[in-house]
Design a protein around this motif. Structure first.
Motif, PDB file in Angstrom:
ATOM      1  N   LYS A   1       0.817  -1.219   0.000  1.00 16.68           N
ATOM      2  CA  LYS A   1       0.000   0.000   0.000  1.00 16.68           C
ATOM      3  C   LYS A   1       0.852   1.272   0.000  1.00 16.68           C
ATOM      4  O   LYS A   1       0.311   2.372  -0.107  1.00 16.68           O
ATOM      5  N   LEU A   2       2.163   1.112   0.132  1.00 20.68           N
ATOM      6  CA  LEU A   2       3.066   2.267   0.202  1.00 20.68           C
ATOM      7  C   LEU A   2       3.663   2.578  -1.162  1.00 20.68           C
ATOM      8  O   LEU A   2       3.948   1.671  -1.953  1.00 20.68           O
ATOM      9  N   GLY A   3       3.876   3.851  -1.442  1.00 23.16           N
ATOM     10  CA  GLY A   3       4.554   4.236  -2.676  1.00 23.16           C
ATOM     11  C   GLY A   3       3.633   4.276  -3.880  1.00 23.16           C
ATOM     12  O   GLY A   3       2.422   4.052  -3.796  1.00 23.16           O
ATOM     13  N   THR A   4       4.230   4.530  -5.036  1.00 28.87           N
ATOM     14  CA  THR A   4       3.475   4.687  -6.287  1.00 28.87           C
ATOM     15  C   THR A   4       3.951   3.689  -7.334  1.00 28.87           C
ATOM     16  O   THR A   4       4.209   4.047  -8.486  1.00 28.87           O
ATOM     17  N   HIS A   5       4.137   2.440  -6.921  1.00 25.53           N
ATOM     18  CA  HIS A   5       4.681   1.415  -7.814  1.00 25.53           C
ATOM     19  C   HIS A   5       3.680   0.950  -8.874  1.00 25.53           C
ATOM     20  O   HIS A   5       4.064   0.375  -9.886  1.00 25.53           O
TER      21      HIS A   5
ATOM     22  N   LEU B   1       1.552  -1.516  -8.782  1.00 30.41           N
ATOM     23  CA  LEU B   1       1.346  -2.967  -8.805  1.00 30.41           C
ATOM     24  C   LEU B   1       0.233  -3.358  -7.846  1.00 30.41           C
ATOM     25  O   LEU B   1       0.045  -2.733  -6.800  1.00 30.41           O
ATOM     26  N   ASP B   2      -0.503  -4.424  -8.221  1.00 28.54           N
ATOM     27  CA  ASP B   2      -1.474  -4.935  -7.259  1.00 28.54           C
ATOM     28  C   ASP B   2      -0.733  -5.753  -6.207  1.00 28.54           C
ATOM     29  O   ASP B   2       0.482  -5.973  -6.301  1.00 28.54           O
ATOM     30  N   GLU B   3      -1.451  -6.203  -5.198  1.00 27.15           N
ATOM     31  CA  GLU B   3      -0.804  -6.860  -4.051  1.00 27.15           C
ATOM     32  C   GLU B   3      -0.010  -8.090  -4.463  1.00 27.15           C
ATOM     33  O   GLU B   3       1.148  -8.277  -4.048  1.00 27.15           O
ATOM     34  N   LYS B   4      -0.603  -8.929  -5.311  1.00 27.59           N
ATOM     35  CA  LYS B   4       0.066 -10.163  -5.707  1.00 27.59           C
ATOM     36  C   LYS B   4       1.331  -9.874  -6.509  1.00 27.59           C
ATOM     37  O   LYS B   4       2.404 -10.443  -6.238  1.00 27.59           O
ATOM     38  N   ASP B   5       1.231  -8.992  -7.497  1.00 24.57           N
ATOM     39  CA  ASP B   5       2.400  -8.665  -8.321  1.00 24.57           C
ATOM     40  C   ASP B   5       3.480  -7.958  -7.508  1.00 24.57           C
ATOM     41  O   ASP B   5       4.678  -8.132  -7.759  1.00 24.57           O
ATOM     42  N   PHE B   6       3.046  -7.160  -6.539  1.00 28.26           N
ATOM     43  CA  PHE B   6       4.018  -6.445  -5.708  1.00 28.26           C
ATOM     44  C   PHE B   6       4.935  -7.424  -4.978  1.00 28.26           C
ATOM     45  O   PHE B   6       6.163  -7.300  -5.023  1.00 28.26           O
ATOM     46  N   TYR B   7       4.340  -8.430  -4.317  1.00 32.95           N
ATOM     47  CA  TYR B   7       5.162  -9.361  -3.533  1.00 32.95           C
ATOM     48  C   TYR B   7       5.905 -10.362  -4.416  1.00 32.95           C
ATOM     49  O   TYR B   7       6.967 -10.860  -4.042  1.00 32.95           O
ATOM     50  N   ASN B   8       5.358 -10.651  -5.603  1.00 32.71           N
ATOM     51  CA  ASN B   8       6.039 -11.570  -6.524  1.00 32.71           C
ATOM     52  C   ASN B   8       7.174 -10.892  -7.294  1.00 32.71           C
ATOM     53  O   ASN B   8       8.050 -11.566  -7.826  1.00 32.71           O
ATOM     54  N   SER B   9       7.145  -9.578  -7.372  1.00 31.49           N
ATOM     55  CA  SER B   9       8.126  -8.847  -8.188  1.00 31.49           C
ATOM     56  C   SER B   9       9.511  -8.761  -7.557  1.00 31.49           C
ATOM     57  O   SER B   9      10.498  -8.522  -8.235  1.00 31.49           O
ATOM     58  N   GLY B  10       9.586  -8.927  -6.250  1.00 34.59           N
ATOM     59  CA  GLY B  10      10.868  -8.759  -5.557  1.00 34.59           C
ATOM     60  C   GLY B  10      11.144  -7.320  -5.163  1.00 34.59           C
ATOM     61  O   GLY B  10      12.208  -7.014  -4.607  1.00 34.59           O
ATOM     62  N   LEU B  11      10.187  -6.440  -5.440  1.00 37.22           N
ATOM     63  CA  LEU B  11      10.370  -5.026  -5.117  1.00 37.22           C
ATOM     64  C   LEU B  11      10.530  -4.806  -3.618  1.00 37.22           C
ATOM     65  O   LEU B  11      11.436  -4.081  -3.174  1.00 37.22           O
ATOM     66  N   PHE B  12       9.686  -5.459  -2.850  1.00 32.46           N
ATOM     67  CA  PHE B  12       9.743  -5.279  -1.391  1.00 32.46           C
ATOM     68  C   PHE B  12      11.057  -5.809  -0.829  1.00 32.46           C
ATOM     69  O   PHE B  12      11.752  -5.124  -0.075  1.00 32.46           O
TER      70      PHE B  12
END
Length: 300
Positions: free
Chosen positions: A29-33, A35-46
Motif C-alpha cells: 500500500k506504500l509508494g506509487t509502484h 502494482l497490485d498486491e500479488k504482483d508487488f510481492y512476486n516482483s521482488g520489489l519489497f
C-alpha cells in the motif's frame, strides 16, 4: 555480574517485531509502484528495497565517525588529549591520538563486536597504546550479547592467536543512555550526562587488558594493567567522569582461553602425528604387482 551494565530495551524489541510484521503485510500500500498486491510481492520489489535499506545502514560509517569526531574534539578542548588525527583509508586503524604525556595512542573503530570485523586488527608499530572502540549504532542490538561475544569468543582469542597486544576496549556510542539502550549509570542521576555536540553522553564502558599477550607455557594468566597505565583509557574515564567501580579489568578470562587454545593445539598435534605415522606405515609397505584391468582383458 553482567559484562556490561546496560541492556536491550525489551519493549522496543517487541515493538520492532510487531512493526516488522505490519510492514510485511501492508508494504504493497506504500509508494506509487502501480502494482497490485500479488504482483508487488512476486516482483521482488519489497525484498529488494529492504535489502537496499539494510545495506545502507550497515555500510555507512559517516554517523559513527561524526560521533567520534565530536568526542575527540571535546576531549581535546578539555585538555584530556593533546590532539588527534584521522589515520586515513590507507591504514587499518582509524585515529592517532597524541596524549599530554607525549605518548601516541592508536584507536581502531569496530561495530557491535558480534561479527567477524572484530577479528580484523593490527597494532601499528608507532602505537605506544592501542585500543579498540565499539560504536554500535544499531538501536535494536543486544549490548550484553555483543559485549560477551566480542570479548570472550572473538577479541580475546584473536589476541592470543595473533600474538598482538591490545591495551583496552571501549564500548560506547550515541545510542547509550537513550530509550533504545537505557544506562543504569545515569538512571538516578541525569547530571552525569555530558553534552557533546548534538549528543547527551553517559560515562563510557571501559575494559583494561593485560600489558602482555598470554601464552600457554610462560604467561597463562596475565593480570590486567592498572587504569593509570593506559593513558588513553584514563583520559576517557576522567573526561566523562566514570567511577572507579565502573572500570572493567580483563583478568580471569585469559587463563581459560589460554588453556582451551593449548588443549586444541595439543589435540591437533596428536591428530597430525597420528596421520604422519599412518602415512609412514603405508609408504613402508612392500609394493604389490598389480596387473591393469586392460592387460587382463587382452589375454582372455
Amino acid at each position: 555480574m553482567s559484562i556490561i551494565p546496560c541492556e536491550q530495551n525489551t519493549e522496543l524489541r517487541r515493538l520492532i517485531r510487531e512493526y516488522a510484521e505490519t510492514l510485511k503485510s501492508e508494504a504493497h500500500k506504500l509508494g506509487t509502484h502501480g502494482l497490485d498486491e500479488k504482483d508487488f510481492y512476486n516482483s521482488g520489489l519489497f525484498r529488494g528495497a529492504i535489502e537496499r535499506v539494510r545495506g545502507q545502514f550497515s555500510a555507512s560509517m559517516r554517523e559513527k565517525r561524526e560521533f567520534v569526531q565530536h568526542v575527540l574534539n571535546f576531549m581535546e578542548d578539555q585538555g584530556f588529549i593533546a590532539g588527534w588525527d584521522s589515520a586515513g583509508h590507507e591504514n587499518r586503524h582509524d585515529y592517532v591520538v597524541q596524549m599530554p604525556s607525549g605518548k601516541t595512542a592508536v584507536i581502531e573503530l569496530k561495530g557491535c563486536l558480534d561479527g567477524n570485523n572484530t577479528l580484523i586488527f593490527d597494532r601499528p608499530t608507532n602505537a605506544q597504546e592501542f585500543i579498540l572502540w565499539s560504536v554500535c549504532s544499531n538501536n535494536a542490538a543486544d549490548p550484553r550479547h555483543n559485549a560477551w561475544s566480542g570479548l570472550h569468543t572473538r577479541l580475546s582469542a584473536e589476541i592470543i592467536s595473533k600474538n598482538q597486544q591490545v591495551d583496552g576496549l571501549i564500548v560506547w556510542d550515541m545510542v547509550c543512555g537513550t530509550v533504545a539502550r537505557p544506562c543504569p549509570k545515569v538512571a538516578n542521576n541525569q547530571e552525569r550526562l555530558k553534552e557533546v555536540g548534538p549528543f547527551s553522553l553517559v560515562p563510557p564502558c571501559l575494559y583494561v587488558m593485560p600489558a602482555t599477550v598470554p601464552s600457554p607455557r610462560n604467561n597463562a594468566n596475565p593480570s590486567a594493567q592498572e587504569l593509570d597505565k593506559v593513558e588513553i583509557l584514563k583520559a576517557f574515564n576522567d573526561c566523562f567522569e566514570g567511577e572507579a567501580s565502573e572500570v572493567n579489568y580483563v583478568d580471569e578470562l585469559w587463563s581459560s582461553l589460554v588453556y582451551e587454545r593449548w588443549r586444541v593445539q595439543a589435540a591437533l598435534r596428536s591428530v597430525m602425528e597420528d596421520a604422519s605415522s599412518l602415512v609412514g606405515s603405508v609408504c613402508s609397505m612392500p609394493s604389490m604387482n598389480l596387473t591393469p584391468r586392460s592387460s587382463l582383458s587382452s589375454h582372455s
